[in-house]
Scaffold this motif. Structure first.
Motif, short mmCIF file in Angstrom:
data_model
loop_
_atom_site.label_atom_id
_atom_site.label_comp_id
_atom_site.label_asym_id
_atom_site.label_seq_id
_atom_site.Cartn_x
_atom_site.Cartn_y
_atom_site.Cartn_z
N VAL A 234 0.84 -1.20 0.00
CA VAL A 234 0.00 0.00 0.00
C VAL A 234 0.88 1.25 0.00
CG1 VAL A 234 -1.72 1.31 1.28
CG2 VAL A 234 -1.91 -1.16 1.14
N ILE A 238 -0.51 0.49 -4.40
CA ILE A 238 -0.99 -0.86 -4.69
C ILE A 238 -1.23 -1.03 -6.19
CG2 ILE A 238 -3.45 -0.49 -4.37
CD1 ILE A 238 -2.37 -3.22 -2.41
N ALA A 271 4.75 -1.93 15.47
CA ALA A 271 3.79 -0.85 15.23
C ALA A 271 4.27 0.13 14.16
CB ALA A 271 3.51 -0.10 16.53
N PHE A 274 2.46 0.15 10.79
CA PHE A 274 1.10 0.70 10.76
C PHE A 274 1.12 2.22 10.86
CE2 PHE A 274 0.64 -3.67 12.21
CZ PHE A 274 -0.28 -4.13 11.28
N VAL A 275 2.07 2.72 11.65
CA VAL A 275 2.20 4.18 11.72
C VAL A 275 2.62 4.73 10.36
CG1 VAL A 275 3.45 6.08 12.80
CG2 VAL A 275 2.74 4.12 14.18
N LEU A 277 2.07 3.43 7.54
CA LEU A 277 0.92 3.32 6.64
C LEU A 277 0.00 4.52 6.77
CD1 LEU A 277 -1.02 1.40 4.88
CD2 LEU A 277 -2.15 1.02 7.05
N ILE A 278 -0.36 4.83 8.03
CA ILE A 278 -1.32 5.91 8.23
C ILE A 278 -0.73 7.24 7.78
CG2 ILE A 278 -2.62 7.16 10.00
CD1 ILE A 278 -3.11 4.48 11.37
N LEU A 281 -0.58 7.32 3.89
CA LEU A 281 -1.91 7.44 3.29
C LEU A 281 -2.49 8.84 3.49
CD1 LEU A 281 -3.62 4.02 3.99
CD2 LEU A 281 -2.67 4.88 1.87
N LEU A 282 -2.09 9.48 4.59
CA LEU A 282 -2.57 10.84 4.82
C LEU A 282 -2.09 11.78 3.72
CD1 LEU A 282 -2.36 11.71 8.59
CD2 LEU A 282 -4.32 11.81 7.07
N PHE A 283 -0.82 11.60 3.32
CA PHE A 283 -0.26 12.55 2.36
C PHE A 283 -0.36 12.07 0.92
CE2 PHE A 283 1.72 13.55 6.43
CZ PHE A 283 1.35 14.88 6.51
N PRO A 285 -2.65 9.32 -0.69
CA PRO A 285 -3.63 8.24 -0.50
C PRO A 285 -3.46 7.06 -1.45
CG PRO A 285 -4.70 10.38 -0.53
CD PRO A 285 -3.28 10.61 -0.91
#
Lengths: 297, 240, 695
Positions: A234, A238, A271, A274-275, A277-278, A281-283, A285
């Motif tokens: 991701v 993707i 972790a 996952f951090v 990832l978030i 995706l914020l900047f 997507p």
């Protein structure tokens, strides 16, 4: 940090990143075509590791033969999983396939538990892989060279297949427009099976090398690498193979280097992905190399 | 060559095609004309195997003289039989280059040399495509995309070429060009063509035979010339 | 969905049974409370624990279903919210003394040591903390669609787990918390379940429920309706998170020990399983699913324990041997047939039916070995428990549900009192209603609405006996709906249909057939797999007196009637010119013959009233000419009334003595063919200017 330590960590990061990349490719190819997360992919990685364990330990196959057998077996598993659990759901809402995939994932894990028992098994490691190479103050396991090298070769081969051959052309076409591609005489079921086969083979290759690097095999070993590799896919964007490789290497580097520079963070290692990832995706997507897919209104 | 007998198409509760009979003979240009939603696209999509709710009979006689029932066949079986459809809305694969789009059209073939020759022949038909053969399909203009869609369908060396609204959204000058090429494909290369059109005038002009569809039924059929003169057709489709 | 007015008078949108339904709900709640009182006194600890787990799982499933099934957000973060709820609540109810005992490695963070609240407040705080976290993560992740949201929420849950493992000052790290006061008894758990249901159902039943579903089904359309989709999705996410936190808090107090690793993905998976098994988008389904899955998971524990098999015991009882052998053989035979039937090649079905073959084969092999008195099989042996088997079966179950019954147990249906009472309604005694002389059927004031659309509007028709009459009108005028009302597939909101003095509007379709009204369908509905003769014989069933169990007993009465039916069916086919096709497959018949066969099948039910839905559809002029003669022949020979829907004006004008014209569900004209042909309203609505040419 000393230079020697840095070099060792660098190779570590490259190794872990390469393995993530190999698994991520399977996620990204399936997602690119079918638009669903193949949750069971991480477990194919686990099965690959078990296959080589049994090939080498139980059937006493020579190591390279066992590796080939494990890769072929895992590819077959990927194709069978698609045939049984995903193909009946092609016309169904994507969420159904996703839940089916979660089911397959738990099935494989618990099947592993039932057949192989929960006891971790030691991986069979050929001698030449474990004797570290010593360069001055730097000790590096040969596997740390082998993994990135093998990964590079496999990725090159895959890119050649996807960009230079007819099945690859069909794969790229299907990912955008299934109906039109069928009109050109492409049998999508076959191409999708090929996609699952290739992805699973790469995951198995990663599983084998993972077992060489971290010689402990257990039925749940695929869960975390699986999640992280999906995140790598991701993060990279993707649907893009190059993105999956980039995401995998990036994730591996972040994990290893963050702990190397800030040892007190080691408990949080799982972790980071996952951090990351978030944040990504914020900047962006659609990930680093992902193309923007327009929503049809 | 192609024979539809009492062919119906149903989508859920909608009865889109209500028992049409259409015959396409070898070497003909046959056109289906009608308003939006008359069932033209549904008819060719049924022939191409893209709709699930088709019933009745669609018999296709290929080059080897064997007749095949097309209903129930998946779309990927059609190309090997010698049928190709250039779908409505062109459906170019935007992330593949022009050249790759053409290669995809030849997917079912394995004769590399002949494929390369055919590609050159397509480039001869549409010189614009040759100039842009390395560009991504998505960057082409509408007219170029239409040429690519027709060229891609031709790459499978079809005996029967089905074109779904090739003039849709094109400037008049390009429409003329496309229709000229369709006519040449028929006369010079001997392709049989089933043409779906809203542009009735242009289609009737080149068609040997035409069918007019209204709400899923054929209301008129005849030669292109006759229909051009027909009172009702003039009134409804040719603007007086 | 509840269709509250299906039975009652006019469509007002107000549930006329509201009082009854409210009282029923109150009664059911009272009954449930009584049940809990009884359970509290009579069940043992293990059973109580299960009952408590059912309640907590129900809370969790309902909250996940709310987020996912109703608001359409694929969330895999439930375990994270539960962890937050459980920890916050535990921190609130542990006494300072206990906290001193627990936080040994690292002292607890100062202010937390002094916090101490009642259980209710702690659960509430747990829920609120979860909702707050939901709100915080909603901001970044809510922009992501579908699977991305799923993986991001899964990531959130993992982050929470890792965070709780590594934050000893707050959570005591990986060791977790022990000795949490066990306040969560039956009363608390079921009261919280009641509150969850009350809040979520209140929202879902209001127009806000519609808003949420509209966002789920089409976000762009919802935005154009002026709906702030982000705000509503956030609201739904936070509310779901709140109840997940509540569930986690109750769970913590129930099991009294919590550790970060408890709240892993497996937990979310279990809840997801409940939601999917019960039916996405059905609260009732989540409740049923919670009970079934919780109890099944417990029950399946058996297979993870060793099982003792005592062969001597089995072999000692001759009757037991015979029984088991017989059952195994029967199962073997049945499975073999299923495998044979499932066709060539590998298929899911084949694989599934092979399992019982292997199983039964093993059982039989065991018996044979013992009979041969071989020592190969010990007299007593233990099937070892297999760890992981339980989840294995469960994941197989999940895959099977998704592939074969995607909608789960309930689909998206809900329990409704109206449906409940309809089920138990005693049929009212039918009264004969006087009819006009010479009339076969009277339709008076029938109105049929679907939602806001009126398909038939105050339709009245008096159909004369022994005539062929027609019902015409443009597509969508409601003609087929009239047929469906007459034959009992739809219940009209107003009006009634009287046939031979009998009110028809409350009858089931099969009863309509039994009283003598038969029909055909617009899109022929033959039993495609059967032969022509079998189709007609099926039609005779409704008049059959013998019962199915007489067939294996070979009773003379059965034989006599069976032969009678066969003879009658042949005769019928002969009269309709289908005799030579009797043994053909129905589906293989040409179109026109299929139409005639459908009429023959309808005639086999001995009707006195026949409804034909577009009998000439898809026929060429020659065929439809034959059909006209056929219909007249049927009317004369079978002595019945025929009402037909038809578009072919030649047929309608040719055979119908009386014609009704529908437009938008309203009758716009009726009369003889000549009246209809010249009626200006009919011409403009239906026949068009070509009427004079074609008719």
């Amino acid at each position: 940090m000393t230079f020697e330590l840095f070099i060792q960590n660098f190779f570590n990061a490259l190794t872990v990143g390469s393995l993530y990349a190999l698994i991520a490719i399977g996620y990204t190819m399936v997602y690119g075509i079918l638009r669903f997360i193949n949750f069971a992919h991480g477990d194919v990685f686990m099965v690959g590791a078990y296959f080589i364990f049994f090939g080498a330990a139980t059937f006493a196959l020579p190591w390279p033969l066992a590796a080939v057998a494990a890769i072929v077996g895992s590819a077959a598993l990927g194709i069978i999983v698609d045939r049984i659990a995903y193909r009946p759901l092609r016309e169904a809402p994507r969420i159904s396939a996703l839940i089916s995939a979660i089911g397959v994932s738990f099935l494989l894990e618990n099947l592993g538990l039932v057949i192989f028992t929960g006891l971790p098994r030691p991986a069979v490691q050929p001698e030449w892989m474990v004797n570290p190479i010593i360069l001055g103050n730097i000790r590096i396991l040969p596997i740390s060279f082998i993994v990135p090298l093998v990964t590079a070769v496999l990725v090159m081969g895959l890119l050649w297949l996807v960009y230079r051959t007819r099945p690859g052309l069909a794969m790229r076409a299907i990912s955008r427009d299934i109906e039109t591609t069928r009109l050109m005489g492409v049998s999508i079921d076959r191409i999708i099976a090929l996609t699952f086969g290739l992805g699973s083979a790469l995951a198995a290759a990663a599983g084998i090398m993972w077992a060489m690097r971290y010689p402990q095999i257990h039925p749940f070993m695929g869960v975390m690498p699986g999640f992280k590799a999906f995140i790598a896919a991701v993060v990279g964007g993707i649907g893009s193979i190059q993105g999956a490789v980039l995401g995998g290497v990036l994730l591996g580097t972040v994990e290893i280097m963050a702990v190397a520079f800030y040892p007190e963070l080691s408990g949080y290692r799982d972790a980071f992905a996952f951090v990351l990832l978030i944040v990504i995706l914020l900047f962006r997507p659609t990930g680093l190399l992902g193309e923007k897919l327009d929503d049809k209104i | 060559m192609l024979e539809l007998r009492d062919m119906h198409v149903r989508y859920g509760g909608i009865h889109a095609v209500q028992g049409v009979n259409i015959t396409v003979n070898k070497g003909e240009i046959v056109t289906l004309i009608g308003a939006n939603g008359a069932g033209k696209s549904s008819t060719v999509r049924a022939v191409a195997g893209l709709v699930k709710g088709a019933s009745g009979s669609i018999m296709y006689t290929g080059r080897d003289g064997a007749a095949t029932e097309l209903i129930g066949q998946p779309p990927e079986r059609m190309v090997p039989l010698g049928l190709a459809l250039s779908p409505e809305g062109r459906r170019i694969l935007p992330h593949l280059t022009v050249s790759e789009n053409l290669d995809l059209g030849a997917y079912s073939r394995s004769d590399r040399k002949a494929i390369a020759e055919d590609k050159e022949w397509i480039y001869g038909l549409f010189p614009r495509l040759k100039e842009r053969h390395w560009q991504k399909g998505g960057t082409l203009s509408g007219g170029e995309q239409q040429m690519l869609a027709v060229g891609r369908a031709l790459m499978s060396r079809p005996d029967l070429l089905m074109l779904d609204e090739p003039s849709l959204g094109l400037a008049p000058i390009l429409v003329q060009e496309i229709f000229e090429i369709i006519r040449r494909l028929n006369t010079e290369d001997g392709k049989t063509i089933l043409l779906i059109e809203q542009n009735a005038y242009a289609a009737l002009n080149i068609a040997h035979k035409a069918y007019i569809l209204e709400v899923g039924n054929i209301v008129l059929e005849g030669s292109g010339k006759d229909l051009l003169q027909n009172h009702k057709v003039k009134e409804a489709y040719l603007g007086g | 969905m509840t269709t509250s007015t299906a039975k009652t008078g006019g469509y007002t949108g107000i549930d006329l049974n509201a009082d009854r339904n409210r009282n029923s709900t109150l009664g059911a709640v009272a009954l449930a409370i009584l049940g809990l009182v009884w359970a509290n006194g009579h069940l043992d600890g293990y059973q109580m624990q299960l009952l408590n787990l059912v309640a907590i799982n129900a809370i969790l499933a309902v909250s996940l279903n709310f987020i996912y099934g109703f608001a359409g957000m694929f969330s895999l973060g439930h375990a994270g919210f539960m962890a937050i709820g459980a920890y916050v609540s535990a921190l609130c109810i542990l006494t300072p003394d206990q906290k001193d005992m627990i936080w040994l490695l690292e002292p607890i963070w100062g202010p937390l040591n002094t916090v101490h609240t009642s259980f209710f407040v702690s659960v509430l705080l747990g829920g609120l903390a979860a909702a707050l976290c939901g709100f915080l993560i909603a901001f970044p992740v809510m922009r992501l669609g579908g699977d991305y949201l799923g993986i991001a929420t899964l990531g959130f849950a993992e982050i929470i787990r890792v965070l709780f493992t590594n934050w000893p000052a707050l959570t005591n790290g990986a060791i977790g918390l022990r000795g949490i006061p066990a306040y969560a008894n039956l009363w608390w758990n079921y009261a919280w379940l009641g509150l969850t249901l009350f809040v979520i159902l209140a929202i879902l039943k209001s127009n806000f429920g519609n808003v949420l579903k509209s966002i789920r089904d089409d976000e762009i359309a919802a935005q154009t309706m002026g709906i702030n989709t982000t705000a509503y999705r956030t609201m739904a996410f936070c509310l779901g998170a709140f109840f997940a936190g509540v569930g986690g808090a109750l769970m913590g107090s129930l099991v009294t020990t919590i550790q970060p690793k408890m709240f892993n993905f497996l937990l979310t998976f279990n809840i997801m399983m409940i939601v999917v098994a019960g039916g996405l988008g059905s609260i009732t389904g989540s409740l049923v699913g919670a009970a079934v899955v919780t109890l099944m998971l417990e029950w399946l524990r058996i297979i993870e324990y060793p099982i003792d098999v005592n062969m001597t015991y089995l072999m000692g009882h001759a009757w037991l041997q015979v029984l088991i052998t017989a059952l195994a053989l029967a199962a073997l035979w049945f499975s073999f047939r299923q495998v044979r039937k499932s066709g060539r090649g590998l298929s899911m079905k084949k694989a599934l039916w092979s399992l019982p073959i292997v199983f039964c084969g093993l059982i039989l092999a065991g018996f044979v070995l013992r009979w041969l008195n071989a020592d190969i099989l010990p007299a007593e042996f233990t099937i070892p428990g297999i760890p992981g088997m339980r989840m294995l079966l469960f994941s197989v179950a999940l895959i099977l549900i998704i592939i074969f019954r995607r909608q789960g147990m309930m689909g998206s249906r809900e329990f409704s009192w109206n449906a409940f009472y309809r089920f138990f309604r005693v049929p009212e005694k039918q009264k004969n209603i006087p009819m006009a002389k010479g009339a076969a059927m009277e339709i008076s004031g029938v109105t049929m609405r679907f939602g806001g659309v009126t398909a038939i509007d105050n339709l009245s028709m008096t159909i004369p006996e022994k005539k062929v009459v027609g019902l015409i009108g443009p597509n969508g005028a409601g003609k087929t709906t009239v047929f469906n009302v007459i034959t009992g597939f739809y219940r009209p909101q107003e009006g009634r249909v009287v046939f031979q003095g009998l009110p028809m509007t409350q009858l089931e379709p099969r009863t309509v057939c039994a009283v003598g009204v038969a029909r055909t369908f617009q899109n022929i509905r033959l039993f495609a797999g059967g032969t022509v003769l079998e189709n007609v014989m099926t039609g005779c069933h409704v008049r059959q007196d013998s019962r199915w169990w007489m067939a294996p007993l070979r009773l003379p009465m059965f034989h006599k009637e069976e032969n009678e039916i066969r003879r009658k069916s042949y005769a019928l086919l002969a009269r309709l010119g289908l005799a030579e096709l009797a043994d053909e497959k129905a589906a293989s018949l040409p179109y026109g013959a299929q139409r005639r066969l459908e009429i023959a099948r309808a005639l086999a039910t001995d009707p006195s009233f026949l409804l034909l839905d577009e009998p000439a559809a898809g026929m060429n002029p020659q065929e439809s000419g034959e059909l006209m003669r056929f219909i007249e022949k049927v009317r004369d020979e079978f002595d019945l009334t025929i009402l037909m829907i038809e578009h072919d004006m030649k047929v309608v004008m040719g055979v119908c003595s009386h014609i009704w014209v529908l437009e938008y569900g309203r009758l716009i004209a009726e009369g003889g063919p000549d009246d209809i042909r010249s009626n200006p309203k009919v011409i403009s609505a239906y026949l068009g200017h070509q009427a004079t040419e074609t008719a």
